[in-house]
Enzyme design. Structure first.
Site, mmCIF file in Angstrom:
data_model
loop_
_atom_site.group_PDB
_atom_site.id
_atom_site.type_symbol
_atom_site.label_atom_id
_atom_site.label_comp_id
_atom_site.label_asym_id
_atom_site.label_seq_id
_atom_site.Cartn_x
_atom_site.Cartn_y
_atom_site.Cartn_z
ATOM 1 N N CYS A 81 28.467 62.644 74.507
ATOM 2 C CA CYS A 81 27.318 62.746 75.400
ATOM 3 C C CYS A 81 26.545 64.034 75.143
ATOM 4 O O CYS A 81 27.137 65.119 75.107
ATOM 5 C CB CYS A 81 27.788 62.707 76.860
ATOM 6 S SG CYS A 81 26.429 62.764 78.042
ATOM 7 N N CYS A 87 26.296 68.645 82.480
ATOM 8 C CA CYS A 87 26.527 67.657 83.529
ATOM 9 C C CYS A 87 27.935 67.835 84.084
ATOM 10 O O CYS A 87 28.886 68.088 83.345
ATOM 11 C CB CYS A 87 26.353 66.257 82.962
ATOM 12 S SG CYS A 87 26.795 64.928 84.110
ATOM 13 N N CYS A 90 31.775 64.779 83.478
ATOM 14 C CA CYS A 90 32.943 64.758 82.580
ATOM 15 C C CYS A 90 33.381 66.176 82.256
ATOM 16 O O CYS A 90 32.549 67.078 82.129
ATOM 17 C CB CYS A 90 32.614 64.022 81.281
ATOM 18 S SG CYS A 90 32.281 62.260 81.471
ATOM 19 N N GLN A 265 36.956 49.249 92.575
ATOM 20 C CA GLN A 265 37.449 50.143 91.534
ATOM 21 C C GLN A 265 36.400 50.268 90.428
ATOM 22 O O GLN A 265 35.865 49.274 89.946
ATOM 23 C CB GLN A 265 38.760 49.624 90.955
ATOM 24 C CG GLN A 265 39.928 49.657 91.928
ATOM 25 C CD GLN A 265 40.439 51.065 92.209
ATOM 26 O OE1 GLN A 265 39.969 52.048 91.636
ATOM 27 N NE2 GLN A 265 41.402 51.156 93.115
ATOM 28 N N CYS A 389 45.463 57.868 94.287
ATOM 29 C CA CYS A 389 44.363 58.542 93.591
ATOM 30 C C CYS A 389 44.467 60.059 93.736
ATOM 31 O O CYS A 389 43.536 60.784 93.395
ATOM 32 C CB CYS A 389 43.010 58.045 94.093
ATOM 33 S SG CYS A 389 42.739 58.291 95.863
#
Length: 432
Positions: A81, A87, A90, A265, A389
């Site tokens: 990317c 950003c 990630c 999800q 999670c």
């Protein structure tokens, strides 16, 4: 006579130190040791050495910034990317997938105090079927920014690519921005939500002032030319469908309809494998009575109902309970019932729990299920699958089950969000 003191600016030079990274934490930070203290450095991988300066020095840990990397790990890769590093979406695109998964396995193992041998993963790119992009009108250029927030900041990165999005959504980024910039009411646009359903993509546009008929017509034309369903959200609790049909996705061969605002999800490939693994681990038999806690709209509940004698799904959000009931009817499953309950209260007192359960599945939010564990223990299922999670709350909740005589039989790291710091997992507990 008054005297005035003018302090000279004190110039300090940050010391440059050389370190070698030994580990990668789940958030993509290299971990090293310096003067007996743990040191976190963004952008470094295990076995890489670098000259760094300290940016934060606490009693228990410190953080550093790379001035010059002295060596490269064989597991360093080129980020796909162009926005990576700016950003905030990630954190690990510079690390190989194998390294990312090993670091998350190790982090989960440390928290659970045992080795994690299983990894449930799917495609590392083009996996994200849901995204929320911020919109910001720039008065100087009279243009809209559309994108994600910068790392540790509120500024928007004006994205033109996002390789973790499913291709149908990534392909919408540029034409959608162009369309929104032609609207008369672009100053009053808040954000957009993009979702990829099995029957096509959909767009939710949040706006804080009424849109003109001309703007609505432009948006509807865009939805038709792009093959997507369009929803407008004039208020946070209101959703108006303009075009397209209601979205749905499949789970274990069943069709689950959902509202664009419902939780699903994000990673469909891992979700399919996660559901299949949960069914295998629970080993559901035709005579079993199964309880699904924090069941949502039936992602696990309905596949369980295909195999068990009866299934109870319990959820704290009324809209999801209604959607679960709708999905059960849509799939002609008559042995499943959904209930809206406060899961912090003692569910064993409910009429539907009087006969007990053979198997239990729970999939709580990040806060885990501390108020539920003692009630589960009273129900005394033979097997239980906990989908998590947040490994920290999983470790905490597991202690209650272990003290009650349950044992961990299997544990897997779920690579639900490649290239990010999110770490998900699932554990099979069995009562001996």
């Amino acid at each position: 006579m008054a005297q005035f003191y003018s302090a000279k600016r004190r110039v300090t030079t940050r010391q440059i130190i050389t370190v070698t990274v030994s580990d990668l934490d789940p958030f993509g930070q290299g971990v090293a040791r310096n003067n007996g203290k743990t040191l976190f450095i963004n952008g470094l991988l295990p076995d890489e050495s670098a000259e760094i300066t300290l940016t934060e020095d606490k009693k228990q840990y410190a953080r550093g910034q790379v001035k010059r990397r002295l060596s490269d790990s064989p597991e360093r890769v080129t980020p796909r990317c162009p926005h990576f590093g700016v950003c905030g979406g990630c954190q690990q695109q510079h690390a190989s997938i194998a390294l990312q998964q090993r670091s998350k396995q190790a982090a989960l193992g440390r928290l659970m105090k045992r080795d994690v041998e299983e990894v449930i993963a799917d495609q590392p790119w083009g996996y994200r079927r849901r995204a929320r992009l911020s919109l910001n009108y720039q008065p100087k250029t009279q243009q809209l920014q559309m994108g994600f927030r910068k790392a540790n900041a509120s500024d928007i990165v004006d994205v033109v690519q996002c390789p973790v999005l499913v291709p149908t959504l990534e392909a919408l980024l540029v034409p959608l921005r162009e369309c929104l910039n032609t609207l008369q009411g672009k100053r009053s646009l808040g954000h957009v939500e993009l979702v990829s359903a099995d029957n096509g993509p959909l767009l939710v546009l949040r706006h804080t002032a009424p849109l003109s008929a001309q703007d609505k017509e432009k948006l509807e034309r865009f939805s038709h030319s792009s093959g997507l369903s369009l929803y407008l959200a004039p208020e946070s609790e209101i959703l108006e469908r303009v075009s397209g049909e209601a979205p749905w996705y499949s789970s274990d061969g069943l069709r689950l309809t959902f509202s664009p605002r419902d939780f699903i999800q994000v990673n469909d490939g891992v979700n399919q494998k996660m559901v299949a693994t949960a069914l295998e681990w629970l080993d559901v038999q035709k005579e079993d009575r199964v309880l699904d806690l924090f069941c949502g709209m039936g992602n696990f509940t309905l596949p369980l109902a295909k195999r068990a004698a009866s299934v109870i799904g319990v959820e704290g959000v009324p809209a999801l309970v209604a959607k679960g009931q709708e999905n059960a009817a849509l799939n002609n499953l008559q042995n499943v019932t959904f209930f809206h309950e406060n899961l912090e209260e003692d569910v064993t007192r409910q009429s539907w729990a009087k006969h007990g359960f053979d198997k239990i599945l729970l999939d709580p939010a990040r806060a885990g299920a501390p108020g539920v564990m003692q009630h589960i223990i009273k129900l005394a299922p033979t097997r239980m699958v906990y989908v998590s999670c947040n490994p920290a709350t999983l470790a905490r909740d597991s202690e209650a089950l272990l003290r009650a005589g349950y044992q961990i039989q299997r544990m897997a790291m779920l690579d639900m969000f490649p290239h990010t710091g999110h770490l998900e997992s699932m554990v099979l507990f069995e009562r001996k």
